[in-house]
Each structure stands twice: as structure tokens, then as C-alpha cells.
Design a protein around this motif. Structure first.
Motif, short mmCIF file in Angstrom:
data_model
loop_
_atom_site.label_atom_id
_atom_site.label_comp_id
_atom_site.label_asym_id
_atom_site.label_seq_id
_atom_site.Cartn_x
_atom_site.Cartn_y
_atom_site.Cartn_z
N ASP A 140 56.33 4.49 10.91
CA ASP A 140 57.07 3.83 11.80
C ASP A 140 56.28 2.41 12.38
OD1 ASP A 140 58.88 5.45 11.52
OD2 ASP A 140 58.89 6.24 13.69
N SER A 141 54.95 2.80 12.36
CA SER A 141 53.93 1.62 12.84
C SER A 141 52.83 1.45 11.91
CB SER A 141 53.33 2.11 14.12
OG SER A 141 52.24 1.26 14.52
N PRO A 172 53.51 4.84 20.97
CA PRO A 172 54.08 5.60 20.16
C PRO A 172 55.45 4.65 19.94
CG PRO A 172 53.61 6.91 21.97
CD PRO A 172 53.07 5.44 22.27
N ALA A 173 56.41 5.14 18.84
CA ALA A 173 57.74 4.52 18.65
C ALA A 173 58.43 5.01 19.87
CB ALA A 173 58.28 5.03 17.38
N ALA A 184 53.78 13.17 21.85
CA ALA A 184 53.20 12.12 21.03
C ALA A 184 51.71 11.99 21.86
CB ALA A 184 53.94 10.94 21.08
N PHE A 185 52.02 11.67 23.23
CA PHE A 185 50.53 11.49 24.02
C PHE A 185 49.64 12.62 24.03
CE2 PHE A 185 53.60 8.64 26.59
CZ PHE A 185 53.06 7.54 25.97
N ALA A 186 50.20 13.79 23.84
CA ALA A 186 49.23 15.12 23.82
C ALA A 186 48.38 14.94 22.62
CB ALA A 186 50.34 16.25 23.94
N MET A 204 47.54 4.72 27.62
CA MET A 204 48.76 5.41 27.12
C MET A 204 49.82 5.03 28.18
SD MET A 204 47.65 8.91 25.47
CE MET A 204 47.93 10.16 26.86
N GLY A 205 51.04 4.52 27.63
CA GLY A 205 52.38 4.35 28.58
C GLY A 205 52.37 3.07 28.70
#
Ligand code: PLP
Length: 232
Positions: A140-141, A172-173, A184-186, A204-205
Motif C-alpha cells: 500500500d505504501s 500506516p495505511a 500496525a503500531f505494535a 507514530m500517530g
């Protein structure tokens, strides 16, 4: 016009205060140390006057994605003690300007770019803080490295003399599901904690998923829309 300007500053100050409250609330809810999550205000496609308004309300770290736009703002705000973060893709022919004008780069995903930034970091500045961007969304990226490539790249980047490898970044997407956001973050949190190279930062975020990022150990949330409102 003066009245409108004052309203804008007040509104930006209120938005910033509200965002800071949300960050503190999510820290508490997810058992994070109070104050352990920093706010990076993402000011891409926002005018200089909006950055001034958020700065006046106490914010010092700002993130930009597009180099030409960022350089114009950095010049316009040269007298402000702002910490500038570059959070867009770094092009190979633009590394000298990035090395000279930013305190952090969040998007390292190639050794060649890291080598150029280290080589071009001006002597009078401290080492450039860098984060390696991890692609957790597969195809996706097109930006960021796969998880398997991290150990080798981290060791090589950490050895560069004018860079300071601080940790990892991910974008993340988009996914509306809180559990999927956390998953995803984990992945990135676990990569950082398993790394042989010490890391103290997780970028992140965004406005859409920062609670999940804080739940999974983010130390820096990159927030644009919730701070500034919609981009132009
Ligand atoms: C634009 C951007 C953000 C901020 O996104 P918002 O949804 O406005 O909070 C964060 N990180 C990166 C890499 C961005 O490009």
C-alpha cells in the motif's frame, strides 16, 4: 481584519490546548508515563501566520513534508526558536538543504540518503536526529523499509558520524478500526524494542489514529488537522 486575526490566534490556542489535553488523556488511559508523548505540529500547507499562532500558544516543534515550502517558512520564521522536523520523502538531490535546515528527519529508508545527510550536516550544528521509516502496510505504501531490512540499515545508519539514530517512524495505511491501528503500531514498537541499536523515539500517530499510537508506545505524535484545521 485585526479582529479576525485575533480570533484566529485564539482559536488556534484553543485547538492546541484541546489536543494537548487529548494526548494527556490517552497517556493516562493507556498507562503511559505522564508527559512521555511529545506533539509534533504538522504545518504542511498551512500559512506562516498559522504557525505563528500555534507558536504563540507554546508549541515549539513543527513538521514539514515539502522542502521548498518548508525552506520558505524556515526563512520567514528565522527569528523564532522553532525545532523543525522533516517528515516527507527525502530526494537524493535535496539532501544538503535538509541537512542544513532541520533538527530531525523522520523518513530515512535508504542508506545512500543517510550517508549524504551525514556528510552534508554542517559542522556548527549538532548531529541530525533521524528516524528510520518502517512500512507496515505492505504494498500500500512505497515509502519505508520492510521489517526484515531494519537490523542491517539501523546498524549502518547508527555508524554515521553526523547522524544520531533516535528510533523509528511509521505512517500506516488509513484504517478506521482501532484494533487494526494498534496492530500496525505494535509491529513497530516490537521492532524498536528488539533492536540491537538503542532507540528512544517512536514517531507514530496522526490525527486519525493517535490514540492507538499512544497505546502502542509512541513518543511523538505527528498531528496536523486536529491542531490547525483542514489544509488548503
Ligand atoms: C500530513 C502528515 C501528518 C499529519 O496528518 P494529519 O492527519 O493532518 O494529522 C503526519 N505524518 C505525515 C508523514 C504526514 O505527511
Amino acid at each position: 481584519m485585526r479582529g479576525r486575526h485575533m480570533m484566529d490566534k485564539l482559536e488556534l490556542a484553543q485547538r492546541l490546548a484541546h489536543v494537548q489535553e487529548s494526548i494527556r488523556e490517552f497517556e493516562a488511559r493507556h498507562h503511559r508515563v505522564p508527559g512521555s508523548v511529545a506533539l509534533l505540529a504538522v504545518s504542511k500547507r498551512q500559512p506562516v501566520s498559522a504557525i505563528e499562532g500555534v507558536f504563540a500558544a507554546g508549541q515549539r516543534a513543527f513538521g514539514e513534508n515539502y522542502l521548498q515550502e518548508a525552506l520558505a517558512k524556515i526563512t520567514a520564521l528565522a527569528t523564532y526558536p522553532i525545532e523543525w522536523h522533516f517528515i516527507g520523502p527525502v530526494q537524493g538531490n535535496k539532501t544538503a538543504d535538509v541537512a542544513a535546515n532541520f533538527s530531525w528527519v523522520h523518513t530515512i529508508d535508504r542508506l545512500r540518503i543517510a550517508e549524504r545527510l551525514s556528510h552534508q550536516r554542517p559542522d556548527h550544528l549538532p548531529p541530525l536526529n533521524v528516524l528510520i521509516q518502517i512500512n507496515v502496510s505492505g504494498e500500500d505504501s512505497k515509502h519505508g523499509i520492510g521489517v526484515d531490512a531494519l537490523p542491517a540499515l539501523a546498524a549502518e545508519v547508527a555508524a554515521l558520524p553526523r547522524l544520531k539514530l533516535r528510533g523509528l517512524m511509521t505512517l500506516p495505511a488509513p484504517n478506521p478500526d482501532f484494533g487494526a491501528q494498534r496492530a500496525a503500531f505494535a509491529v513497530v514498537r516490537e521492532l524498536a524494542s528488539a533492536s540491537r541499536v538503542p532507540m528512544d523515539s517512536l514517531s507514530m500517530g496522526t490525527s486519525d489514529d493517535f490514540e492507538a499510537a499512544i497505546a502502542e508506545g509512541s513518543t511523538m505524535v505527528r498531528l496536523g488537522t486536529v491542531v490547525f484545521g483542514a489544509r488548503s
